[in-house]
Design an enzyme around this catalytic site. Structure first.
Site, PDB file in Angstrom:
ATOM      1  N   ASP A 280     -21.858 -20.378  25.414  1.00  0.00           N
ATOM      2  CA  ASP A 280     -21.661 -21.820  25.465  1.00  0.00           C
ATOM      3  C   ASP A 280     -21.098 -22.281  24.130  1.00  0.00           C
ATOM      4  OD1 ASP A 280     -22.668 -24.004  27.630  1.00  0.00           O
ATOM      5  OD2 ASP A 280     -22.625 -24.899  25.634  1.00  0.00           O
TER       6      ASP A 280
ATOM      7  N   ASP B 289     -15.828 -20.951  21.565  1.00  0.00           N
ATOM      8  CA  ASP B 289     -14.908 -21.878  22.210  1.00  0.00           C
ATOM      9  C   ASP B 289     -13.969 -21.021  23.053  1.00  0.00           C
ATOM     10  OD1 ASP B 289     -12.882 -23.569  23.004  1.00  0.00           O
ATOM     11  OD2 ASP B 289     -12.547 -24.441  21.021  1.00  0.00           O
ATOM     12  N   VAL B 290     -14.195 -20.987  24.350  1.00  0.00           N
ATOM     13  CA  VAL B 290     -13.478 -20.036  25.206  1.00  0.00           C
ATOM     14  C   VAL B 290     -12.056 -20.478  25.531  1.00  0.00           C
ATOM     15  CG1 VAL B 290     -15.577 -19.043  26.164  1.00  0.00           C
ATOM     16  CG2 VAL B 290     -14.489 -20.995  27.319  1.00  0.00           C
TER      17      VAL B 290
ATOM     18  N   TYR C  75      -6.451 -32.651  36.520  1.00  0.00           N
ATOM     19  CA  TYR C  75      -7.566 -31.737  36.825  1.00  0.00           C
ATOM     20  C   TYR C  75      -7.269 -30.947  38.099  1.00  0.00           C
ATOM     21  CZ  TYR C  75     -12.386 -30.391  38.055  1.00  0.00           C
ATOM     22  OH  TYR C  75     -13.527 -29.706  38.404  1.00  0.00           O
TER      23      TYR C  75
ATOM     24  N   LYS D  77      -6.813 -26.946  38.494  1.00  0.00           N
ATOM     25  CA  LYS D  77      -7.665 -26.150  39.385  1.00  0.00           C
ATOM     26  C   LYS D  77      -6.831 -25.418  40.442  1.00  0.00           C
ATOM     27  CE  LYS D  77     -11.952 -26.903  37.988  1.00  0.00           C
ATOM     28  NZ  LYS D  77     -12.826 -25.817  37.481  1.00  0.00           N
TER      29      LYS D  77
ATOM     30  N   THR E 233     -24.739 -32.342  38.909  1.00  0.00           N
ATOM     31  CA  THR E 233     -25.035 -31.846  37.566  1.00  0.00           C
ATOM     32  C   THR E 233     -25.420 -33.028  36.682  1.00  0.00           C
ATOM     33  OG1 THR E 233     -22.745 -32.125  36.855  1.00  0.00           O
ATOM     34  CG2 THR E 233     -23.335 -29.997  37.846  1.00  0.00           C
TER      35      THR E 233
END
Length: 271
Positions: free
Chosen positions: A54, A75-76, A167, A171, A202
């Site tokens: 994370d 930081d992916v 977005y 996706k 969430t």
């Protein structure tokens, strides 16, 4: 069946054992909250050792403690971070058997409101990390003999979602990446799939739409509720386990049936 057909003598596997992940190591990107946290729990409960990644150290530490896993902060969206993450996983944990990537977020904006920064932000946070995970995670999993890469897409990439233009486009790109990666990495034993949720309750979504939004979206779903993070984690666990050993290049929609119902207002008793 006709009389001339032979009886099926194929071996019957131990189906309950196929969902077990004992002795295997998985990396979960975005493990700190919501779907990621539930996925870390699902994998660990099935016997896996989980590297909980994370951006927030406190969240990574907390989830890792809950699942007896290993926390890792990265930081992916940054190539150097992802490269070092998978190098670290191999150094510290040995062979890597699977990757589940949860990372992603949307900002509501109409197409005429988006600026260059907003467009780029979505593609970094929704798509770039998945590409890096395929490159480095796919190589690591292939090196271990093969296994799953699983990503979280969205129904926004399958349909027209107002205010989700960037977005949804990102996706949709993610789902295309999944298909291509499945073809390119399949010969190396790597399966690549995605789950496309609808509305998931969430903490972030709860803060955005509140109880009124929850009720509205529940009424829109044939199952009469919005998804909980555990609903998505269950689908991710299936795709991350040997139960789905012949599934690759697919996107599994988990939206409570909202996407398949007749889209117009009900006609009631009219015929």
């Amino acid at each position: 069946m006709t009389a001339s057909e032979p009886l099926d003598g194929t071996p019957v596997p131990d189906y309950p054992a196929l969902h077990r992940l004992d002795g295997r190591t998985y990396v979960v990107l975005g493990a700190g909250n919501g779907i990621g946290r539930q996925t870390a729990h699902a994998l660990a409960a099935s016997g896996a050792r989980v590297l909980c990644v994370d951006l927030d150290k406190e969240r990574a530490d907390a989830v890792a403690a809950q699942v007896d896993g290993v926390p890792y902060v990265a930081d992916v969206t940054r190539r150097d971070d992802v490269r070092e993450l998978f190098a670290h996983a191999r150094r510290e944990s040995g062979p890597l058997h699977g990757v589940v990537d949860i990372v992603g977020m949307a900002r509501y904006a109409g197409l005429d409101e988006l600026d260059d920064d907003g467009w780029s932000w979505h593609f970094d946070l929704v798509l770039r990390h998945a590409w890096l995970a395929v490159q480095y995670g796919g190589a690591a999993v292939a090196e271990a003999g093969g296994g799953p890469l699983v990503f979280v897409a969205s129904v926004s990439g399958l349909t027209a979602a107002p205010l989700h233009g960037a977005y949804g486009a990102a996706k949709a790109g993610l789902m295309s990446l999944v298909r291509t990666a499945a073809v390119e990495y399949g010969p190396r034993g790597v399966r690549v799939n995605a789950v496309a949720p609808g509305v998931v309750w969430t903490p972030r979504v709860a803060g955005m739409i509140g109880e009124e939004g929850r009720a509205r979206n529940a009424a829109n779903a044939p199952l009469g509720r919005v998804a909980q993070p555990a609903d998505i984690a269950g689908a991710l666990l299936f795709l991350a386990s040997p139960l789905s050993s012949y599934v690759t290049g697919q996107t599994l929609v988990v939206d409570g049936g909202a996407g398949v119902k007749f889209p117009y207002p009900t006609l009631g008793d009219a015929r």
